[in-house]
Motif scaffolding. Sequence first.
Motif, PDB file in Angstrom:
ATOM      1  N   TRP A 234       0.847  -1.191   0.000  1.00  0.00           N
ATOM      2  CA  TRP A 234       0.000   0.000   0.000  1.00  0.00           C
ATOM      3  C   TRP A 234       0.888   1.249   0.000  1.00  0.00           C
ATOM      4  CZ3 TRP A 234      -3.720   1.357   4.678  1.00  0.00           C
ATOM      5  CH2 TRP A 234      -4.451   2.519   4.359  1.00  0.00           C
ATOM      6  N   GLN A 235       1.848   1.285   0.939  1.00  0.00           N
ATOM      7  CA  GLN A 235       2.726   2.443   1.053  1.00  0.00           C
ATOM      8  C   GLN A 235       3.534   2.687  -0.211  1.00  0.00           C
ATOM      9  OE1 GLN A 235       3.847   1.922   5.789  1.00  0.00           O
ATOM     10  NE2 GLN A 235       5.438   2.046   4.269  1.00  0.00           N
ATOM     11  N   ALA A 236       4.203   1.641  -0.706  1.00  0.00           N
ATOM     12  CA  ALA A 236       5.113   1.803  -1.840  1.00  0.00           C
ATOM     13  C   ALA A 236       4.379   2.338  -3.066  1.00  0.00           C
ATOM     14  CB  ALA A 236       5.784   0.472  -2.158  1.00  0.00           C
ATOM     15  N   ASN A 237       3.189   1.809  -3.347  1.00  0.00           N
ATOM     16  CA  ASN A 237       2.431   2.270  -4.512  1.00  0.00           C
ATOM     17  C   ASN A 237       1.868   3.672  -4.295  1.00  0.00           C
ATOM     18  OD1 ASN A 237       2.504  -0.091  -6.391  1.00  0.00           O
ATOM     19  ND2 ASN A 237       1.633  -1.135  -4.629  1.00  0.00           N
ATOM     20  N   ALA A 238       1.472   3.984  -3.058  1.00  0.00           N
ATOM     21  CA  ALA A 238       0.964   5.326  -2.767  1.00  0.00           C
ATOM     22  C   ALA A 238       2.061   6.367  -2.925  1.00  0.00           C
ATOM     23  CB  ALA A 238       0.401   5.369  -1.348  1.00  0.00           C
ATOM     24  N   VAL A 239       3.274   6.059  -2.461  1.00  0.00           N
ATOM     25  CA  VAL A 239       4.397   6.999  -2.608  1.00  0.00           C
ATOM     26  C   VAL A 239       4.710   7.210  -4.083  1.00  0.00           C
ATOM     27  CG1 VAL A 239       6.871   7.299  -2.212  1.00  0.00           C
ATOM     28  CG2 VAL A 239       5.397   6.531  -0.333  1.00  0.00           C
ATOM     29  N   ALA A 240       4.730   6.131  -4.870  1.00  0.00           N
ATOM     30  CA  ALA A 240       5.021   6.246  -6.303  1.00  0.00           C
ATOM     31  C   ALA A 240       3.976   7.108  -7.008  1.00  0.00           C
ATOM     32  CB  ALA A 240       5.083   4.860  -6.938  1.00  0.00           C
ATOM     33  N   ILE A 241       2.710   6.917  -6.653  1.00  0.00           N
ATOM     34  CA  ILE A 241       1.641   7.720  -7.262  1.00  0.00           C
ATOM     35  C   ILE A 241       1.808   9.184  -6.875  1.00  0.00           C
ATOM     36  CG2 ILE A 241      -0.846   8.159  -7.204  1.00  0.00           C
ATOM     37  CD1 ILE A 241      -1.195   5.085  -6.893  1.00  0.00           C
ATOM     38  N   ALA A 242       2.132   9.433  -5.595  1.00  0.00           N
ATOM     39  CA  ALA A 242       2.320  10.809  -5.132  1.00  0.00           C
ATOM     40  C   ALA A 242       3.496  11.477  -5.828  1.00  0.00           C
ATOM     41  CB  ALA A 242       2.532  10.831  -3.621  1.00  0.00           C
ATOM     42  N   GLU A 243       4.502  10.682  -6.229  1.00  0.00           N
ATOM     43  CA  GLU A 243       5.668  11.224  -6.930  1.00  0.00           C
ATOM     44  C   GLU A 243       5.389  11.458  -8.420  1.00  0.00           C
ATOM     45  OE1 GLU A 243       8.682   8.358  -6.095  1.00  0.00           O
ATOM     46  OE2 GLU A 243       9.226   9.250  -4.167  1.00  0.00           O
ATOM     47  N   GLY A 244       4.195  11.074  -8.879  1.00  0.00           N
ATOM     48  CA  GLY A 244       3.807  11.374 -10.249  1.00  0.00           C
ATOM     49  C   GLY A 244       3.972  10.248 -11.237  1.00  0.00           C
ATOM     50  N   HIS A 245       4.256   9.035 -10.795  1.00  0.00           N
ATOM     51  CA  HIS A 245       4.394   7.914 -11.725  1.00  0.00           C
ATOM     52  C   HIS A 245       3.024   7.560 -12.298  1.00  0.00           C
ATOM     53  CE1 HIS A 245       8.610   7.250 -10.770  1.00  0.00           C
ATOM     54  NE2 HIS A 245       8.300   7.470  -9.508  1.00  0.00           N
ATOM     55  N   GLN A 246       2.958   7.391 -13.615  1.00  0.00           N
ATOM     56  CA  GLN A 246       1.684   7.329 -14.329  1.00  0.00           C
ATOM     57  C   GLN A 246       1.171   5.930 -14.642  1.00  0.00           C
ATOM     58  OE1 GLN A 246      -0.183  10.175 -15.127  1.00  0.00           O
ATOM     59  NE2 GLN A 246       1.323  11.122 -13.768  1.00  0.00           N
ATOM     60  N   ASP A 247       1.996   4.919 -14.499  1.00  0.00           N
ATOM     61  CA  ASP A 247       1.574   3.563 -14.867  1.00  0.00           C
ATOM     62  C   ASP A 247       0.286   3.198 -14.114  1.00  0.00           C
ATOM     63  OD1 ASP A 247       1.247   0.845 -15.321  1.00  0.00           O
ATOM     64  OD2 ASP A 247       3.372   0.378 -15.092  1.00  0.00           O
ATOM     65  N   PRO A 248      -0.796   2.831 -14.831  1.00  0.00           N
ATOM     66  CA  PRO A 248      -2.050   2.466 -14.161  1.00  0.00           C
ATOM     67  C   PRO A 248      -1.897   1.297 -13.182  1.00  0.00           C
ATOM     68  CG  PRO A 248      -2.406   2.753 -16.519  1.00  0.00           C
ATOM     69  CD  PRO A 248      -0.925   2.797 -16.305  1.00  0.00           C
ATOM     70  N   GLU A 249      -0.834   0.509 -13.356  1.00  0.00           N
ATOM     71  CA  GLU A 249      -0.649  -0.642 -12.476  1.00  0.00           C
ATOM     72  C   GLU A 249      -0.390  -0.216 -11.029  1.00  0.00           C
ATOM     73  OE1 GLU A 249      -0.538  -4.834 -11.794  1.00  0.00           O
ATOM     74  OE2 GLU A 249      -1.310  -3.548 -13.398  1.00  0.00           O
ATOM     75  N   PHE A 250       0.113   1.014 -10.812  1.00  0.00           N
ATOM     76  CA  PHE A 250       0.297   1.494  -9.439  1.00  0.00           C
ATOM     77  C   PHE A 250      -1.051   1.575  -8.728  1.00  0.00           C
ATOM     78  CE2 PHE A 250       4.296   3.275 -11.220  1.00  0.00           C
ATOM     79  CZ  PHE A 250       5.192   2.748 -10.302  1.00  0.00           C
ATOM     80  N   ILE A 251      -2.048   2.144  -9.415  1.00  0.00           N
ATOM     81  CA  ILE A 251      -3.389   2.230  -8.819  1.00  0.00           C
ATOM     82  C   ILE A 251      -3.957   0.830  -8.600  1.00  0.00           C
ATOM     83  CG2 ILE A 251      -5.786   2.803  -9.410  1.00  0.00           C
ATOM     84  CD1 ILE A 251      -4.910   5.501 -10.267  1.00  0.00           C
ATOM     85  N   HIS A 252      -3.737  -0.049  -9.588  1.00  0.00           N
ATOM     86  CA  HIS A 252      -4.257  -1.410  -9.454  1.00  0.00           C
ATOM     87  C   HIS A 252      -3.655  -2.107  -8.235  1.00  0.00           C
ATOM     88  CE1 HIS A 252      -5.696  -5.364 -10.231  1.00  0.00           C
ATOM     89  NE2 HIS A 252      -4.532  -5.838 -10.639  1.00  0.00           N
ATOM     90  N   LEU A 297     -12.112   1.573 -15.616  1.00  0.00           N
ATOM     91  CA  LEU A 297     -11.872   2.175 -16.928  1.00  0.00           C
ATOM     92  C   LEU A 297     -10.527   1.740 -17.502  1.00  0.00           C
ATOM     93  CD1 LEU A 297     -13.385   5.673 -16.220  1.00  0.00           C
ATOM     94  CD2 LEU A 297     -14.132   4.103 -18.013  1.00  0.00           C
ATOM     95  N   ASP A 298      -9.536   1.504 -16.645  1.00  0.00           N
ATOM     96  CA  ASP A 298      -8.267   0.946 -17.126  1.00  0.00           C
ATOM     97  C   ASP A 298      -8.479  -0.435 -17.739  1.00  0.00           C
ATOM     98  OD1 ASP A 298      -6.477   3.001 -16.634  1.00  0.00           O
ATOM     99  OD2 ASP A 298      -6.122   2.388 -14.567  1.00  0.00           O
ATOM    100  N   VAL A 299      -9.283  -1.261 -17.070  1.00  0.00           N
ATOM    101  CA  VAL A 299      -9.571  -2.604 -17.578  1.00  0.00           C
ATOM    102  C   VAL A 299     -10.330  -2.513 -18.896  1.00  0.00           C
ATOM    103  CG1 VAL A 299     -10.900  -4.709 -17.141  1.00  0.00           C
ATOM    104  CG2 VAL A 299      -9.508  -3.719 -15.325  1.00  0.00           C
ATOM    105  N   LEU A 300     -11.322  -1.630 -18.940  1.00  0.00           N
ATOM    106  CA  LEU A 300     -12.095  -1.466 -20.167  1.00  0.00           C
ATOM    107  C   LEU A 300     -11.186  -1.100 -21.341  1.00  0.00           C
ATOM    108  CD1 LEU A 300     -14.728  -1.068 -21.805  1.00  0.00           C
ATOM    109  CD2 LEU A 300     -14.834   1.253 -20.892  1.00  0.00           C
ATOM    110  N   TYR A 301     -10.276  -0.165 -21.097  1.00  0.00           N
ATOM    111  CA  TYR A 301      -9.419   0.315 -22.190  1.00  0.00           C
ATOM    112  C   TYR A 301      -8.374  -0.733 -22.580  1.00  0.00           C
ATOM    113  CZ  TYR A 301      -6.269   3.279 -24.878  1.00  0.00           C
ATOM    114  OH  TYR A 301      -5.486   3.806 -25.883  1.00  0.00           O
ATOM    115  N   THR A 302      -7.634  -1.258 -21.593  1.00  0.00           N
ATOM    116  CA  THR A 302      -6.488  -2.118 -21.912  1.00  0.00           C
ATOM    117  C   THR A 302      -6.883  -3.559 -22.226  1.00  0.00           C
ATOM    118  OG1 THR A 302      -6.118  -2.610 -19.551  1.00  0.00           O
ATOM    119  CG2 THR A 302      -4.942  -0.733 -20.491  1.00  0.00           C
ATOM    120  N   GLU A 303      -7.878  -4.102 -21.512  1.00  0.00           N
ATOM    121  CA  GLU A 303      -8.220  -5.512 -21.664  1.00  0.00           C
ATOM    122  C   GLU A 303      -9.304  -5.763 -22.711  1.00  0.00           C
ATOM    123  OE1 GLU A 303      -6.524  -7.827 -20.059  1.00  0.00           O
ATOM    124  OE2 GLU A 303      -5.338  -6.324 -18.992  1.00  0.00           O
ATOM    125  N   LEU A 304     -10.203  -4.798 -22.896  1.00  0.00           N
ATOM    126  CA  LEU A 304     -11.350  -5.051 -23.761  1.00  0.00           C
ATOM    127  C   LEU A 304     -11.330  -4.239 -25.062  1.00  0.00           C
ATOM    128  CD1 LEU A 304     -14.063  -5.239 -20.975  1.00  0.00           C
ATOM    129  CD2 LEU A 304     -12.839  -7.106 -22.069  1.00  0.00           C
TER     130      LEU A 304
END
Length: 497
Positions: A234-252, A297-304
């Motif tokens: 939880w922490q590691a992905n939250a810090v990465a998102i706060a630093e501006g990393h855009q990969d949707p996998e961080f949110i996932h 919406l990430d799933v809709l776009y990337t998977e479908l």
Amino acid sequence: MSQEIELKLALPPSALPALRRHPLVAGAAREGKAETLDNTYFDTPDLTLKANRVAVRTRRQGRKWLQTVKCAATSSGGLSSRPEWEGPYNGRFDFSAVDHPEAARLLHKHGGKLTPLFSTRFRRETRLYSPREGVRILLMTDSGRIEAGGRELPICELELELVDGDPLDLLELACTLARDLPLVPNDISKAQRGYQLFHDQPVTPVRSEPPRLEADAGISEAFRALAFATLRAWQANAVAIAEGHQDPEFIHQLRVALRRLRALLRTFAPVLPADFHETWSARLREHAALLAEARDLDVLYTELLEPVRTEEVNRDEIDVHGLAALADDARTEARKHALKGLAKAGEGLAMLEFTAALHRLPDIEGDLASFARERLDRLRKRARRRFDAATDLAPARLHALRIAFKHLRYAVEFFTPLLARKAGARYLAALVKAQDTLGYLNDVDVARARLARWADDIRALQTAAAFVSGWHAPRYARYRRRVLDEARPLLWGRKPW
């Protein structure tokens, strides 16, 4: 040797003035003048120290030079404890004071091969917080940069170091500060970030990895270990998102960590204090809900949509590209909304308060293996009931079965070390396969409903929405036919516990 107990908190540079003005910080006694610290980290050319989780650093502090050796930290919720040896440095390393046998042997063997890898340079402001007798905490505000191979990363963090008192005192101070400031606990040290920069490694999403439980572990020990392991993701992905990393996998992966924590609370609910379970189940559910739209919406776009869009569609009236562009715009907006929601919800504060609550939990009596078997049996019975209700293959009932399988899967992962090794691995792999099948069916059902709404609003997209649904129809039908056959042996066949 000293035992360093500290709590590292990341914050955006724009929040530094507010941190300095905070009454608890401004009211704490200054410890000397602000200093610029120049640090150089050393390792062998093949990174032997890093492989053994030992760090060697020199520091220039004014006119004084120091040498520091640190061993691996035990970290939970940003709170870390590690052995540390510090002494003067005169141009040659002296490891005679290191009394940790393995670290001493390593350093004496490889000390002649050490070479500088990366450096940090930051300004440190230090204050001493002492709210009552017996409690003294250093507040160290660091701002600067890490440099390696011509690359650099910013440093902006608050370190709370325990001088006297209990680790819970650190957490309580951090919680108080985080109620007013955008602080997020961060287990990643400057040295770890320096190695990443040295290797030019990108920051990647962090998956939750359950720790290996011992069969004779107590229930309290197991629960805390599992909770802290998931909290790190939880922490590691939250810090990465706060630093501006855009990969949707961080949110996932952040959302997965929150789901796993909720599943952990549900699994251990019978032995947890009712107020702890109810409070944190609700808070974690609220945080996870903020991410649901962005993830869907990430799933809709990337998977479908992506698989369909990349195929050649020769008929001009089928505007799949327009539909994909609409979905991409929608997921960008959903992401922005999610990030704003997380900021308002005080995500860093939630992590810190959850960590403090874990430290305050009373010990739980009972045998872990017996408890695990009882909980797994109960979750499997619940999934059986969902299976019986889903024999008509109605989407809502298949979705309910999927949720039951997810809870069972998480519990199996939590207790994997207590299961028969090969049988447990086979059972878990089959669970994952069945859950993936159910997940695909649910993703298509959710996507169909969303595409239909978009097509109602924009008539030009009606044909494209129908085309996308039709493109997935054969796979959807195939998965729908086999899903109950995949699930049945897992619920009525031999169990590995």
